[in-house]
Scaffold this motif. Sequence first.
Motif, PDB file in Angstrom:
ATOM      1  N   VAL A 372       0.647  -1.295   0.009  1.00 52.60           N
ATOM      2  CA  VAL A 372      -0.325  -0.196   0.140  1.00 52.60           C
ATOM      3  C   VAL A 372       0.786   1.111   0.145  1.00 52.60           C
ATOM      4  O   VAL A 372       1.772   1.695   1.062  1.00 52.60           O
ATOM      5  N   LYS A 373       0.978   2.273  -1.133  1.00 53.37           N
ATOM      6  CA  LYS A 373       1.444   3.503  -1.003  1.00 53.37           C
ATOM      7  C   LYS A 373       0.080   4.637  -0.921  1.00 53.37           C
ATOM      8  O   LYS A 373      -0.255   4.438  -1.041  1.00 53.37           O
ATOM      9  N   ARG A 374       1.102   5.548   0.285  1.00 54.05           N
ATOM     10  CA  ARG A 374       0.281   6.637   1.009  1.00 54.05           C
ATOM     11  C   ARG A 374       0.809   7.630   0.383  1.00 54.05           C
ATOM     12  O   ARG A 374       1.887   7.859   0.973  1.00 54.05           O
ATOM     13  N   ASP A 375      -0.235   8.593  -0.115  1.00 55.24           N
ATOM     14  CA  ASP A 375       0.620   9.986  -0.987  1.00 55.24           C
ATOM     15  C   ASP A 375      -0.246  10.721   0.142  1.00 55.24           C
ATOM     16  O   ASP A 375      -1.319  11.532   0.433  1.00 55.24           O
ATOM     17  N   LEU A 376       0.797  11.368   1.727  1.00 53.54           N
ATOM     18  CA  LEU A 376      -0.120  12.179   2.367  1.00 53.54           C
ATOM     19  C   LEU A 376      -0.135  12.910   1.906  1.00 53.54           C
ATOM     20  O   LEU A 376      -0.691  13.816   2.877  1.00 53.54           O
ATOM     21  N   GLU A 377       0.198  13.612   1.319  1.00 55.60           N
ATOM     22  CA  GLU A 377       0.402  15.164   0.677  1.00 55.60           C
ATOM     23  C   GLU A 377      -1.467  14.885   0.328  1.00 55.60           C
ATOM     24  O   GLU A 377      -2.085  16.280   0.784  1.00 55.60           O
ATOM     25  N   GLN A 378      -0.997  14.397  -0.611  1.00 58.17           N
ATOM     26  CA  GLN A 378      -2.294  14.754  -1.729  1.00 58.17           C
ATOM     27  C   GLN A 378      -3.800  13.621  -1.222  1.00 58.17           C
ATOM     28  O   GLN A 378      -4.305  13.927  -1.876  1.00 58.17           O
ATOM     29  N   ASN A 379      -3.788  13.032   0.446  1.00 57.72           N
ATOM     30  CA  ASN A 379      -4.477  11.952   0.290  1.00 57.72           C
ATOM     31  C   ASN A 379      -5.459  10.755  -0.094  1.00 57.72           C
ATOM     32  O   ASN A 379      -6.423  11.086  -0.576  1.00 57.72           O
ATOM     33  N   LYS A 380      -3.366  10.458  -0.929  1.00 56.62           N
ATOM     34  CA  LYS A 380      -4.366   9.578  -1.430  1.00 56.62           C
ATOM     35  C   LYS A 380      -4.349   8.082  -1.439  1.00 56.62           C
ATOM     36  O   LYS A 380      -2.524   7.695  -0.407  1.00 56.62           O
ATOM     37  N   ILE A 381      -4.731   6.813  -1.557  1.00 55.75           N
ATOM     38  CA  ILE A 381      -3.854   5.746  -1.331  1.00 55.75           C
ATOM     39  C   ILE A 381      -3.905   4.798  -2.912  1.00 55.75           C
ATOM     40  O   ILE A 381      -4.834   4.918  -3.385  1.00 55.75           O
ATOM     41  N   GLY A 382      -2.380   4.504  -2.755  1.00 55.21           N
ATOM     42  CA  GLY A 382      -1.856   3.704  -4.287  1.00 55.21           C
ATOM     43  C   GLY A 382      -1.801   2.484  -3.776  1.00 55.21           C
ATOM     44  O   GLY A 382      -1.339   1.831  -2.833  1.00 55.21           O
ATOM     45  N   LEU A 383      -1.797   1.742  -4.542  1.00 54.79           N
ATOM     46  CA  LEU A 383      -1.155  -0.260  -4.863  1.00 54.79           C
ATOM     47  C   LEU A 383      -0.409   0.240  -5.880  1.00 54.79           C
ATOM     48  O   LEU A 383      -0.082   0.003  -6.798  1.00 54.79           O
ATOM     49  N   SER A 384       0.816  -0.829  -5.451  1.00 52.31           N
ATOM     50  CA  SER A 384       1.231  -1.444  -6.142  1.00 52.31           C
ATOM     51  C   SER A 384       1.772  -3.666  -5.733  1.00 52.31           C
ATOM     52  O   SER A 384       1.685  -3.954  -4.809  1.00 52.31           O
ATOM     53  N   VAL A 385       1.400  -3.892  -6.957  1.00 47.57           N
ATOM     54  CA  VAL A 385       0.913  -5.390  -7.039  1.00 47.57           C
ATOM     55  C   VAL A 385       2.243  -6.168  -7.378  1.00 47.57           C
ATOM     56  O   VAL A 385       2.629  -5.770  -8.552  1.00 47.57           O
ATOM     57  N   LYS A 386       3.151  -7.490  -6.982  1.00 47.38           N
ATOM     58  CA  LYS A 386       3.759  -8.308  -8.035  1.00 47.38           C
ATOM     59  C   LYS A 386       3.222  -9.406  -8.447  1.00 47.38           C
ATOM     60  O   LYS A 386       2.789  -9.937  -7.533  1.00 47.38           O
ATOM     61  N   LEU A 387       3.071  -9.496  -9.577  1.00 46.73           N
ATOM     62  CA  LEU A 387       2.246 -10.236  -9.805  1.00 46.73           C
ATOM     63  C   LEU A 387       3.342 -11.250 -11.296  1.00 46.73           C
ATOM     64  O   LEU A 387       4.035 -11.180 -12.140  1.00 46.73           O
ATOM     65  N   GLY A 388       4.688 -12.215 -10.439  1.00 50.81           N
ATOM     66  CA  GLY A 388       4.845 -13.047 -11.202  1.00 50.81           C
ATOM     67  C   GLY A 388       6.537 -11.926 -11.399  1.00 50.81           C
ATOM     68  O   GLY A 388       6.901 -11.444 -10.451  1.00 50.81           O
ATOM     69  N   LEU A 389       6.827 -12.172 -12.561  1.00 50.40           N
ATOM     70  CA  LEU A 389       8.083 -10.918 -12.321  1.00 50.40           C
ATOM     71  C   LEU A 389       7.607  -9.462 -13.095  1.00 50.40           C
ATOM     72  O   LEU A 389       8.892  -8.758 -13.309  1.00 50.40           O
ATOM     73  N   SER A 390       6.338  -9.353 -13.018  1.00 47.92           N
ATOM     74  CA  SER A 390       5.938  -7.853 -13.748  1.00 47.92           C
ATOM     75  C   SER A 390       5.698  -7.280 -11.843  1.00 47.92           C
ATOM     76  O   SER A 390       4.834  -7.652 -11.278  1.00 47.92           O
ATOM     77  N   THR A 391       5.418  -6.381 -12.153  1.00 47.76           N
ATOM     78  CA  THR A 391       4.218  -5.447 -11.165  1.00 47.76           C
ATOM     79  C   THR A 391       3.617  -4.227 -11.950  1.00 47.76           C
ATOM     80  O   THR A 391       3.601  -3.705 -12.248  1.00 47.76           O
ATOM     81  N   GLU A 392       2.661  -4.272 -11.169  1.00 46.62           N
ATOM     82  CA  GLU A 392       1.720  -3.454 -11.384  1.00 46.62           C
ATOM     83  C   GLU A 392       1.252  -2.889 -10.443  1.00 46.62           C
ATOM     84  O   GLU A 392       1.405  -2.732  -9.781  1.00 46.62           O
ATOM     85  N   GLU A 393       0.885  -0.707 -10.282  1.00 49.51           N
ATOM     86  CA  GLU A 393       0.472  -0.302  -9.601  1.00 49.51           C
ATOM     87  C   GLU A 393      -0.804   0.395 -10.755  1.00 49.51           C
ATOM     88  O   GLU A 393      -1.164   0.773 -11.297  1.00 49.51           O
TER      89      GLU A 393
END
Length: 415
Positions: A372-393
């Motif tokens: 879970v990625k938290r952008d504290l300045e803009q009050n946003k919650i992001g997500l980074s997911v590892k799927l095998g050898l790739s990473t989706e965000e």
Amino acid sequence: MKKFTIAAVSAVIASTLLAGCGSTSKPYQPTPEQQAQALKAQQAFKERLMAGMLGMKQAAQAAPEPAPAAPAVALAELTNEQLLAAIAEIDADGGPATFSLNQQGELYINGQAYIDLDGSISLVGSDDLSGSFVYSVVLDDNTLLLKYHRAGSSAAPLHFATMTISNSGYRLTTVTGLNASGSTFMPTSKGVILKRSNALISYEFGQNFKTVSLPKDFSPTPFQRGDVGSTRLVLLERHEDSAGAGQVGLMSAFQVLGVGRDDDYLLFNIDDGTKAVLNMNSDRKNQTAYSQCQRQNDFVRKCAKSHSYESLYTQLGTKNHLHYFWAVDWFNTPAGPMGVYNSGSKVSLVDLQGRKEFVLFERMLGVNEFTVKRDLEQNKIGLSVKLGLSTEEIDDVVEHLSTQMLESTPMRTML
């Protein structure tokens, strides 16, 4: 200190009195009168020794009971108003921050180690958006201090309660004079929660205790990754002894085949009792160690024994990403509290306010992990997911839900 019995002391005296002078020519033989005098002296010594011991016993019985030892830490009595004023002073500066624990359990705030001068930190409850956090400090084997602070604040941490440990569990004493006990506890960003039997006892600054009943066969997990204080959500786990014999193996087999749904974990709202059932099995938190192995060929080893144990990390030191601590996270968003979890082949998001569940990522061969990625300045919650050898965000999960055509299912609430 060595302990000597009366018989041993008497034997030493007798041997001394009856011993010879050390001549090598002829052993000294005491006369019958000398032997009688030695025995008489021995008996007199025994009587004096017994009388002294009896006198010590009587004196101890007559002495008043010693006063109980003073507590390790004397709590300053505060009113609720004074406590809240002290917290407001801490909150006057400082702000949002990221909190993390390393493999040794050390606390880091915005990447910097946080040290408490009173002792080592054992548990932490934090809120990234406000920067508020509560932590326990190990004072000695029987005492923990509970303190409140805010990231970046220039004020000193506030010691608001003491936790004493005994064979019966934990006893909480606040600086405002409240007392409660429980079998386990967890700090939150706004106070502390105790568990007792099938209920939770919640304490927040300036308020009285609040008791919340738990669903049958469930208890809070020892580790809480999300913030309980701001979201009001606690992760619960089914008791290990509540499943019937053989049920775990059957459930695991169904999971491999893609059949059935697991329900060993819940996100539970401690204010209104709302629960979101997560499609997860408690077996996933375990690691297995094998022993007495023999090589069969280049690819196969046959092992005589195996041992399964719960662990946050694998034997290689990497994250056991299917352990509930890494597989479940929850947070506040502008659209309300939400939870994200890895069921093994899917990463799903639960919208607690909208009472819906969405599949964000799916991979039949399994999902490695998510962050879970938290952008504290803009009050946003992001997500980074590892799927095998790739990473989706996903940059912003709230915007993602509103702009993408995602299929949803009703949030699962029935066990």
